[in-house]
Motif scaffolding. Sequence first.
Motif, mmCIF file in Angstrom:
data_model
loop_
_atom_site.group_PDB
_atom_site.id
_atom_site.type_symbol
_atom_site.label_atom_id
_atom_site.label_comp_id
_atom_site.label_asym_id
_atom_site.label_seq_id
_atom_site.Cartn_x
_atom_site.Cartn_y
_atom_site.Cartn_z
ATOM 1 N N HIS A 150 79.686 -12.126 -36.076
ATOM 2 C CA HIS A 150 79.868 -13.498 -36.570
ATOM 3 C C HIS A 150 78.694 -13.883 -37.475
ATOM 4 N N VAL A 151 79.017 -14.394 -38.662
ATOM 5 C CA VAL A 151 78.024 -14.675 -39.699
ATOM 6 C C VAL A 151 78.061 -16.166 -40.043
ATOM 7 N N PRO A 152 76.895 -16.809 -40.251
ATOM 8 C CA PRO A 152 76.880 -18.234 -40.587
ATOM 9 C C PRO A 152 77.742 -18.550 -41.806
ATOM 10 N N ALA A 153 78.539 -19.608 -41.692
ATOM 11 C CA ALA A 153 79.379 -20.134 -42.771
ATOM 12 C C ALA A 153 80.520 -19.205 -43.176
ATOM 13 N N LYS A 154 80.614 -18.014 -42.557
ATOM 14 C CA LYS A 154 81.666 -17.072 -42.916
ATOM 15 C C LYS A 154 82.549 -16.695 -41.737
ATOM 16 N N ILE A 172 70.362 -12.722 -35.300
ATOM 17 C CA ILE A 172 70.544 -11.403 -34.707
ATOM 18 C C ILE A 172 70.570 -10.350 -35.804
ATOM 19 N N SER A 173 69.821 -9.267 -35.601
ATOM 20 C CA SER A 173 69.719 -8.207 -36.601
ATOM 21 C C SER A 173 70.961 -7.327 -36.611
ATOM 22 N N LEU A 174 71.272 -6.785 -37.783
ATOM 23 C CA LEU A 174 72.305 -5.776 -37.932
ATOM 24 C C LEU A 174 71.626 -4.474 -38.327
ATOM 25 N N GLY A 175 71.682 -3.475 -37.463
ATOM 26 C CA GLY A 175 71.019 -2.206 -37.728
ATOM 27 C C GLY A 175 70.286 -1.718 -36.496
ATOM 28 N N TRP A 176 69.918 -0.436 -36.503
ATOM 29 C CA TRP A 176 69.274 0.164 -35.348
ATOM 30 C C TRP A 176 67.930 -0.489 -35.070
ATOM 31 N N ARG A 177 67.838 -1.177 -33.956
ATOM 32 C CA ARG A 177 66.642 -1.835 -33.432
ATOM 33 C C ARG A 177 66.176 -3.003 -34.284
ATOM 34 N N ARG A 178 66.300 -2.913 -35.562
ATOM 35 C CA ARG A 178 65.902 -3.984 -36.473
ATOM 36 C C ARG A 178 66.843 -3.971 -37.665
ATOM 37 N N GLY A 179 66.702 -4.943 -38.533
ATOM 38 C CA GLY A 179 67.530 -5.043 -39.720
ATOM 39 C C GLY A 179 67.590 -6.491 -40.140
ATOM 40 N N PRO A 180 68.319 -6.795 -41.200
ATOM 41 C CA PRO A 180 68.430 -8.191 -41.632
ATOM 42 C C PRO A 180 69.059 -9.052 -40.535
ATOM 43 N N ARG A 181 68.505 -10.226 -40.346
ATOM 44 C CA ARG A 181 69.027 -11.150 -39.331
ATOM 45 C C ARG A 181 70.219 -11.894 -39.926
ATOM 46 N N THR A 182 71.358 -11.251 -39.854
ATOM 47 C CA THR A 182 72.546 -11.746 -40.524
ATOM 48 C C THR A 182 73.501 -12.459 -39.584
ATOM 49 N N ALA A 183 73.635 -12.010 -38.345
ATOM 50 C CA ALA A 183 74.590 -12.592 -37.397
ATOM 51 C C ALA A 183 74.006 -13.831 -36.727
ATOM 52 N N ASP A 184 74.865 -14.824 -36.477
ATOM 53 C CA ASP A 184 74.388 -16.023 -35.801
ATOM 54 C C ASP A 184 74.835 -16.093 -34.340
ATOM 55 N N TRP A 185 75.736 -15.216 -33.926
ATOM 56 C CA TRP A 185 76.131 -15.163 -32.520
ATOM 57 C C TRP A 185 75.736 -13.800 -31.958
ATOM 58 N N PRO A 186 75.244 -13.747 -30.723
ATOM 59 C CA PRO A 186 74.684 -12.503 -30.172
ATOM 60 C C PRO A 186 75.743 -11.584 -29.580
ATOM 61 N N VAL A 187 76.782 -11.288 -30.331
ATOM 62 C CA VAL A 187 77.897 -10.521 -29.774
ATOM 63 C C VAL A 187 78.489 -9.617 -30.847
#
Length: 257
Positions: A150-154, A172-187
Amino acid sequence: MGNTYDTEAEGIRILPGCWRPHYPWEHIAWISPPWPGQDYVWLDFPEAIFTSQGLIFLSHINPGVPSVYTDLPKVTWQAAPNGLCCERRLPNGVVFGGELTRADEGAVKLRLHLENGTDAPLNNISLQTCVFLRACREFADFSLDNKFVHVPAKGWMPYPEAKALGAENGQISLGWRRGPRTADWPVMAVMSNQAPRLLAMTWHDHTLSLVGNPNHPCLHADPFMPDLAPGQRAEIRGTLLFLEGTLDSLSSAFAPA
């Protein structure tokens, strides 16, 4: 029409599993969906533990990744009310373990704990908790397009599209252990290829990153733990959710109040 072999079993079942028997320290639980069927997802619980002291646990030997311990003794699953539990002490004094419990007809509650038995702080603690999908055919497509975040505004987006945004307007990051904080729901959710139903995983407020592997195929909602001074202990809780419905049905469980 009567039951067949594929439809005889019904309801969530949590059983001690096995994935790579040549690594006896690997903890795999087999978890069946609640709807009729013989398939299971396999939960690696946990797969890895990273800290400021480095990689302190890996449930198997991964070519190219230095393993801290390669000869740990077998620790068997123990029965718990409506599920399983286990606990392991590493040679460095760190103790970790967890519990999987059938909470209701569609959910499995997850709990992980970690105690710092070393004489140095454990900081930047992150874990990998892999849901391997190969043995559950309806979720086992060799693809990331059936995984959604789930992504903000999208709203809900296929994982590859969301990751390609490179946005940093989530938590919430997308990617192994770290990454851009793109998701707004932790699922993270994976959609069935057979019916309008899904499997979702979350560590709620302790979710660090969401990731999948199309060649494996698997689903990760990977958690973090607070920093631990010597002697301190922390515990986190998550959920594995089987849902008959659409992503809109899942939204009601995670949308902010």
